[in-house]
Enzyme design. Structure first.
Site, mmCIF file in Angstrom:
data_model
loop_
_atom_site.group_PDB
_atom_site.id
_atom_site.type_symbol
_atom_site.label_atom_id
_atom_site.label_comp_id
_atom_site.label_asym_id
_atom_site.label_seq_id
_atom_site.Cartn_x
_atom_site.Cartn_y
_atom_site.Cartn_z
ATOM 1 N N ARG A 96 51.831 59.916 45.128
ATOM 2 C CA ARG A 96 52.196 58.852 46.306
ATOM 3 C C ARG A 96 53.536 58.412 46.131
ATOM 4 O O ARG A 96 53.955 57.162 46.316
ATOM 5 C CB ARG A 96 51.231 57.802 46.340
ATOM 6 C CG ARG A 96 51.146 57.067 44.954
ATOM 7 C CD ARG A 96 50.412 55.701 45.385
ATOM 8 N NE ARG A 96 50.100 54.941 44.030
ATOM 9 C CZ ARG A 96 49.581 53.948 43.993
ATOM 10 N NH1 ARG A 96 49.381 53.071 45.004
ATOM 11 N NH2 ARG A 96 49.296 53.189 42.697
ATOM 12 N N ASP A 256 51.544 60.399 30.914
ATOM 13 C CA ASP A 256 52.434 60.704 32.137
ATOM 14 C C ASP A 256 53.240 59.183 32.437
ATOM 15 O O ASP A 256 53.820 59.274 33.232
ATOM 16 C CB ASP A 256 51.477 61.171 33.283
ATOM 17 C CG ASP A 256 50.416 60.127 33.506
ATOM 18 O OD1 ASP A 256 49.461 60.245 32.842
ATOM 19 O OD2 ASP A 256 50.301 59.688 34.462
HETATM 20 P P1 AMP Z 1 49.039 56.252 37.834
HETATM 21 O O1 AMP Z 1 47.692 55.689 37.357
HETATM 22 O O2 AMP Z 1 49.663 55.221 38.725
HETATM 23 O O3 AMP Z 1 49.991 56.807 36.693
HETATM 24 O O4 AMP Z 1 48.745 57.506 38.588
HETATM 25 C C1 AMP Z 1 48.106 58.529 38.116
HETATM 26 C C2 AMP Z 1 48.267 59.671 39.145
HETATM 27 O O5 AMP Z 1 47.445 59.509 40.285
HETATM 28 C C3 AMP Z 1 49.461 60.035 39.474
HETATM 29 O O6 AMP Z 1 49.553 61.534 39.771
HETATM 30 C C4 AMP Z 1 49.402 59.337 40.971
HETATM 31 O O7 AMP Z 1 50.604 59.825 41.555
HETATM 32 C C5 AMP Z 1 48.229 59.547 41.459
HETATM 33 N N1 AMP Z 1 47.759 58.348 42.355
HETATM 34 C C6 AMP Z 1 47.693 57.095 42.133
HETATM 35 N N2 AMP Z 1 47.214 56.437 43.273
HETATM 36 C C7 AMP Z 1 47.353 57.389 44.303
HETATM 37 C C8 AMP Z 1 47.281 57.214 45.649
HETATM 38 N N3 AMP Z 1 46.699 56.084 46.387
HETATM 39 N N4 AMP Z 1 47.179 58.480 46.454
HETATM 40 C C9 AMP Z 1 47.625 59.663 45.824
HETATM 41 N N5 AMP Z 1 47.820 59.735 44.555
HETATM 42 C C10 AMP Z 1 47.714 58.498 43.767
HETATM 43 MG MG MG Z 2 51.640 56.991 36.449
#
Ligand code: AMP
Ligand code: MG
Length: 487
Positions: A96, A256
């Site tokens: 996103r 990540d």
């Molecule tokens: P994060 O927990 O923010 O590090 O995100 C982990 C993964 O989930 C990453 O690949 C983000 O891009 C994906 N992600 C988190 N929220 C969304 C969303 N609303 N739509 C699509 N991908 C998401």
């Molecule tokens: Mg992240």
């Protein structure tokens, strides 16, 4: 005749090296066009530091929510893998987020400009690619607080309403995008992405690129891969030591979400601990406490071991010798962290120089704290330098152990300890109940509490009776605090 070069009036002078140098590390695609972009908060001070013209930025809300792009932007979604809560996902990537590109600041430093909440990408899996206003304002608040506290971090340039609602568990919420600035978005998971695919040429290109971007003095030197690893370890050890000193709990230290630049990145379920309790966890999904306050230094070592593994195919020599060299390094991370942490704690306690018993002095303080408010204990210890314990005492349910500890501490103080401590220990951090109050009001269209809180937490060290409401922990009826990520 050649046309004279006119820099863009915004100051956004793009030079997109990641896209140019690392094919295969991203996908080209545009952010979604927001139907009615409206900037909610613009970081004019940051814009100024970065050589950007805030008035030009303010006049172009579409830049910060898709729709239109500043000249020279070439949006991409970055590929990366990662261990999430210990389990490996070979493909995560920006689900996103869109990296608009890199621009050069007035001092020649290179910055990523990224939108988050700007639409679906092939990495989105089940997600909608969007974000709600509250979590984007939360990233803005906490990252700007961290910057003011002197912690390396990505910065927030703007939060922009898209004019479109998003659906979350809580129901229908205003959609928004945060524009963030980072030294880069290269993560441990970026290295894992190529290593697990066996794409060694791309892994090598990524390593050379990362060295050139973050440790340019190592370019072309022999043994630079290991030297680069050492730099990353050093930056991360010092970063986590700063977090620990502030009671900051990142909440989702997946590989990540660990940046090779040494910046704090990805403000999801993070929050500041109030009463000192090593097992503190806020994130609703962290049921085992993997990313609890006191586990963060262990996860530092665990994540860096994943980076070390990813580098193995690049290192010259016999495999066994490579593994030995990496193991020696991994074995010293705990000690490096402890040294960095002691430096942080010595500054917090106003100690004179370094003495061999400082570790025990700090450990005994932590044992004596027994649930006392982390932030206020250190802040009010500065009052106790001269023997005045009236402000400190009420923070403790049992002051006896502190009473015994204070003379040992006083024997170690620097001459200007109180002033030094007031510069190292904030009075105001983003208190959980204040953050929630500000975000709730913002959801209802009232941004006054957000701006009032932002002003307080970006000026964290100043004393003042007017700040009491922002300095105190949550009232007991606030209950246990729970945070959510990916919202
Ligand atoms: P994060 O927990 O923010 O590090 O995100 C982990 C993964 O989930 C990453 O690949 C983000 O891009 C994906 N992600 C988190 N929220 C969304 C969303 N609303 N739509 C699509 N991908 C998401
Ligand atoms: Mg992240």
């Amino acid at each position: 005749m050649t046309a004279a070069f006119t820099p863009p009036s915004s100051g956004l002078l793009f030079d997109n090296s990641y896209r140019r140098d690392l094919p295969g590390a991203y996908l080209e695609l545009s952010p979604d066009a927001a139907p009615a972009p409206q900037i909610v908060v613009l970081n004019r001070a940051l814009a100024g530091q970065l050589g950007l013209d805030a008035d030009v930025l303010a006049a172009n809300p579409g830049w910060f929510a898709g729709g239109s792009l500043p000249k020279g932007a070439e949006p991409i979604a970055l590929a990366y893998a990662g261990h999430q809560f210990g389990g490996f996902s070979p493909q995560l990537g920006d689900g996103r987020a869109h990296l608009l590109g890199e621009f050069l600041g007035p001092d020649g430093r290179r910055w990523d400009l990224q939108l988050k909440g700007s639409g679906r990408t092939p990495f989105s899996r089940g997600g909608d690619g969007k974000a709600a206003l509250g979590p984007m304002l939360r990233e803005y608040l906490i990252s700007e607080a961290m910057a003011a506290l002197g912690v390396p971090t990505t910065r927030s340039l703007a939060v922009t309403l898209t004019g479109e609602d998003v659906w979350r568990e809580a129901g229908r919420l205003p959609g928004a995008v945060v524009a963030r600035i980072a030294a880069s978005h290269i993560r441990v998971g970026t290295f894992q992405f190529f290593a697990q695919r066996g794409e060694i040429d791309k892994l090598r290109a990524l390593t050379e690129y990362s060295i050139a971007r973050h440790d340019p003095d190592l370019v072309g030197t022999e043994g630079r891969e290991l030297a680069f690893f050492d730099r990353v370890v050093d930056r991360q050890a010092r970063l986590i030591a700063q977090w620990m000193g502030l009671g900051f709990i990142h909440g989702v230290m997946n590989t990540d979400n660990m940046a090779l630049s040494g910046e704090t990145i990805d403000y999801g379920p993070c929050a500041f601990m109030e009463g000192y309790a090593p097992g503190t966890v806020f994130s609703s999904i962290d049921r085992q406490g993997r990313y609890a306050y006191a586990n963060q230094p262990l996860i530092l070592g665990w994540n860096l071991a994943r980076l070390a593994e990813s580098l193995v195919p690049l290192l010259p020599g016999e495999r066994e010798a490579i593994i030995d060299a990496l193991n020696v390094r991994l074995g010293s991370i705990a000690g490096q962290f402890r040294a960095a942490w002691l430096d942080v704690m010595r500054a917090k306690l106003g100690l004179e120089g370094a003495a061999k018993d400082d570790g025990a002095l700090v450990d005994d303080l932590l044992a004596a704290m027994n649930g006392a408010d982390w932030t206020l204990t250190f802040r009010r210890l500065a009052d106790a330098v001269a023997g005045e314990t009236g402000s400190l005492r009420p923070l403790f349910t049992d002051f006896a152990a502190m009473e015994a500890w204070l003379p040992r501490w006083r024997a170690r103080l620097a001459p200007d300890a109180a002033a030094q401590m007031r510069a190292a220990n904030p009075l105001v951090i983003p208190r959980n109940h204040k953050v929630e109050e500000a975000l709730d009001a913002a959801d209802r269209g009232d941004l006054a509490p957000f701006h009032a809180l932002l002003a307080q937490i970006t000026d964290p060290f100043r004393d003042g009776a007017d700040r009491e409401a922002y300095a105190l922990p949550a009232p007991s009826d606030f209950g246990d605090y729970v945070t959510f990520c990916g919202t």
